[in-house]
Design a protein around this motif. Structure first.
Motif, PDB file in Angstrom:
ATOM      1  N   ILE A 234     -35.586 -27.269  18.914  1.00 42.74           N
ATOM      2  CA  ILE A 234     -36.904 -27.497  18.321  1.00 42.74           C
ATOM      3  C   ILE A 234     -36.884 -27.155  16.835  1.00 42.74           C
ATOM      4  O   ILE A 234     -37.444 -27.879  15.998  1.00 42.74           O
ATOM      5  CB  ILE A 234     -37.972 -26.653  19.052  1.00 42.74           C
ATOM      6  CG1 ILE A 234     -38.075 -27.075  20.526  1.00 42.74           C
ATOM      7  CG2 ILE A 234     -39.323 -26.800  18.370  1.00 42.74           C
ATOM      8  CD1 ILE A 234     -38.447 -28.502  20.748  1.00 42.74           C
ATOM      9  N   GLY A 235     -36.212 -26.069  16.470  1.00 41.08           N
ATOM     10  CA  GLY A 235     -36.106 -25.692  15.064  1.00 41.08           C
ATOM     11  C   GLY A 235     -35.350 -26.732  14.244  1.00 41.08           C
ATOM     12  O   GLY A 235     -35.701 -27.004  13.094  1.00 41.08           O
ATOM     13  N   GLY A 241     -37.852 -32.795   9.917  1.00 33.92           N
ATOM     14  CA  GLY A 241     -39.099 -33.543   9.944  1.00 33.92           C
ATOM     15  C   GLY A 241     -39.170 -34.531  11.093  1.00 33.92           C
ATOM     16  O   GLY A 241     -39.815 -35.582  10.972  1.00 33.92           O
ATOM     17  N   GLN A 242     -38.544 -34.215  12.217  1.00 32.73           N
ATOM     18  CA  GLN A 242     -38.497 -35.138  13.354  1.00 32.73           C
ATOM     19  C   GLN A 242     -39.035 -34.480  14.631  1.00 32.73           C
ATOM     20  O   GLN A 242     -38.626 -34.800  15.729  1.00 32.73           O
ATOM     21  CB  GLN A 242     -37.055 -35.596  13.585  1.00 32.73           C
ATOM     22  CG  GLN A 242     -36.470 -36.303  12.374  1.00 32.73           C
ATOM     23  CD  GLN A 242     -34.964 -36.515  12.487  1.00 32.73           C
ATOM     24  OE1 GLN A 242     -34.295 -35.894  13.312  1.00 32.73           O
ATOM     25  NE2 GLN A 242     -34.421 -37.387  11.644  1.00 32.73           N
ATOM     26  N   LEU A 243     -39.998 -33.555  14.458  1.00 32.04           N
ATOM     27  CA  LEU A 243     -40.513 -32.799  15.595  1.00 32.04           C
ATOM     28  C   LEU A 243     -41.212 -33.694  16.617  1.00 32.04           C
ATOM     29  O   LEU A 243     -41.303 -33.345  17.804  1.00 32.04           O
ATOM     30  CB  LEU A 243     -41.486 -31.725  15.100  1.00 32.04           C
ATOM     31  CG  LEU A 243     -41.885 -30.638  16.092  1.00 32.04           C
ATOM     32  CD1 LEU A 243     -40.654 -29.892  16.609  1.00 32.04           C
ATOM     33  CD2 LEU A 243     -42.875 -29.678  15.462  1.00 32.04           C
ATOM     34  N   ALA A 290     -25.564 -32.160  14.705  1.00 28.04           N
ATOM     35  CA  ALA A 290     -26.481 -33.301  14.635  1.00 28.04           C
ATOM     36  C   ALA A 290     -27.429 -33.167  13.446  1.00 28.04           C
ATOM     37  O   ALA A 290     -27.956 -32.088  13.175  1.00 28.04           O
ATOM     38  CB  ALA A 290     -27.283 -33.398  15.933  1.00 28.04           C
ATOM     39  N   THR A 291     -27.632 -34.283  12.755  1.00 23.41           N
ATOM     40  CA  THR A 291     -28.565 -34.311  11.622  1.00 23.41           C
ATOM     41  C   THR A 291     -29.726 -35.278  11.849  1.00 23.41           C
ATOM     42  O   THR A 291     -30.642 -35.340  11.032  1.00 23.41           O
ATOM     43  CB  THR A 291     -27.832 -34.722  10.337  1.00 23.41           C
ATOM     44  OG1 THR A 291     -27.185 -35.990  10.551  1.00 23.41           O
ATOM     45  CG2 THR A 291     -26.798 -33.682   9.950  1.00 23.41           C
ATOM     46  N   GLN A 292     -29.673 -36.040  12.955  1.00 25.16           N
ATOM     47  CA  GLN A 292     -30.751 -36.959  13.316  1.00 25.16           C
ATOM     48  C   GLN A 292     -31.142 -36.713  14.769  1.00 25.16           C
ATOM     49  O   GLN A 292     -30.332 -36.262  15.571  1.00 25.16           O
ATOM     50  CB  GLN A 292     -30.314 -38.416  13.126  1.00 25.16           C
ATOM     51  CG  GLN A 292     -30.010 -38.805  11.692  1.00 25.16           C
ATOM     52  CD  GLN A 292     -31.256 -38.798  10.815  1.00 25.16           C
ATOM     53  OE1 GLN A 292     -32.361 -39.075  11.277  1.00 25.16           O
ATOM     54  NE2 GLN A 292     -31.084 -38.465   9.536  1.00 25.16           N
TER      55      GLN A 292
END
Length: 404
Positions: A234-235, A241-243, A290-292
């Motif tokens: 979640i963090g 910015g993909q919460l 992971a970045t996405q």
């Protein structure tokens, strides 16, 4: 594999026990969300205040689980549940009327007297299922926990948002009482026979052996990995910015865990709890790359395949090591060990996020879980080797005494 499950559900009482166990877990897992939303929506306090109340409930539940298990060992389900259902009725009928300070105290005692749904179903499975089907039964228990985790908080949040926090509070309490009544009617056997009146109660050393400590240690490791994953995932989404994709991540994680539990439960020779938990921790570590959101979802699947198997294997290990007259207190302590892992794993992941980012968070809690599992394995291996060495000497001493 399917024949394994058919064989399990053919045993008397297992189907009804599974259904009631699933329904019992849903309100238990949704209580924290309902308490937080009640405090935010009705008492007009912040989420931090709501989290304190949820923590009070959790602290009470962690302290109460071994005590309730001990009561189940000595007094049986109906006497213990009669008291607990009464206490829960008082909390859920009056709790929504209390001011915040009083609610904190009530939440602690509510957690202390919450229904031990997880403990009861594991005790019942130990007593109702044959040895051949036991690991499959615990896998089913772990899978129903995943389903309850996906459904319970969701129902509470939907009720609070579409009706009102008060409605969610009362419905959650009503479900607790309904399930408590169902357990009283079903009254599943928790052990072969209750101890005789006036019989001495077994002490701590009777069941808390060195090998039991290893089993509880690997349980803590499993919980560190599970809660650490949730906090770090979640963090990570929030940082990028993909919460908004968090719902998909949690659903995929739950589905992967159920699939892993199904495969594990169908195995004839499942791997040890230490191997499964170590694999869970190690597979969590690369998720931080992971970045996405889509890479995070994809990399999360292999690790979550091991969640239900790890929970299943740890429950089976604790139950298998506990004597028949102390299984309740042992399984209650098992539930507390899971809460201990939650308390450890959450700050580890959060600190890693704050000081090193997602990569550090996943690496730290994953390595911690794997290291604890590895240490528990080494200790358990040495203890088993010691027991094998001592067994022939004890037998020889017994034979010489008989000869004399």
């Amino acid at each position: 594999m399917f024949s394994t499950y058919r064989k399990l559900f053919a045993e008397p009482g297992i189907r009804s026990l599974t259904v009631i166990g699933l329904l019992a877990k849903m309100p238990g897992l949704g209580i924290a969300s309902v308490l937080i939303l009640h405090i935010v929506g009705n008492l007009h306090r912040g989420f931090a205040a709501g989290s304190v109340a949820a923590a009070c409930w959790t602290a009470g539940a962690g302290l109460g689980a071994p005590l309730q298990g001990r009561g189940l060992d000595h007094y049986g389900l109906r006497r213990v549940f009669g008291l607990l259902v009464t206490a829960q009725a008082v909390f859920w009928s009056l709790g929504h009327l209390l001011p915040y300070p009083a609610l904190l105290v009530a939440a602690f005692f509510g957690g202390l007297t919450t229904l031990p749904a997880f403990t009861v179903i594991r005790l019942a499975l130990a007593g109702m299922v044959t040895e051949d089907n036991r690991h499959t039964a615990y896998a089913v228990d772990a899978m129903t926990t995943d389903i309850a985790y996906m459904v319970g908080p969701t129902v509470g949040i939907l009720l609070a948002s579409t009706a009102s926090p008060t409605v969610a509070f009362l419905v959650m309490g009503g479900l607790q009482l309904l399930v408590g009544g169902a357990y009283l009617v079903l009254d599943p056997p928790l052990q072969r026979a209750l101890p005789a009146a006036g019989a001495p109660k077994p002490g701590l050393r009777h069941w808390l052996s060195a090998r039991m400590m290893c089993a509880l240690g690997v349980t803590v490791a499993t919980s560190i990995a599970v809660v650490g994953f949730e906090v770090a995932a979640i963090g990570t989404l929030q940082r990028h910015g993909q919460l908004a994709w968090s719902w998909l991540l949690l659903v995929l994680a739950g589905v992967a865990s159920v699939a892993g539990g199904f495969l594990y439960g169908g195995m004839k020779r499942p791997p040890s709890v230490f191997a499964v938990t170590a694999a869970l921790g190690l597979l969590c570590m690369p998720i931080g790359l992971a970045t996405q959101w889509y890479w995070l979802c994809l990399l999360s699947v292999p690790a979550n395949l091991f969640v239900a198997p790890a929970l299943s294997a740890s429950a089976g290990a604790v139950s298998g090591l506990a004597p028949d007259d102390s299984k309740g207190v042992a399984m209650g302590t098992y539930a507390s060990a899971i809460l201990v892992g939650n308390v450890i794993g959450s700050p580890i992941a959060g600190t890693g996020l704050d000081h090193g980012g997602p990569g550090t968070a996943f690496a730290v809690f994953g390595a911690t879980a794997a290291a604890v599992a590895g240490l528990a394995f080494l200790c358990d291996t040495r203890l088993r080797a010691r027991d094998k060495t001592m067994a022939p000497a004890a037998q020889e001493l017994e034979n010489s005494g008989a000869t004399q």
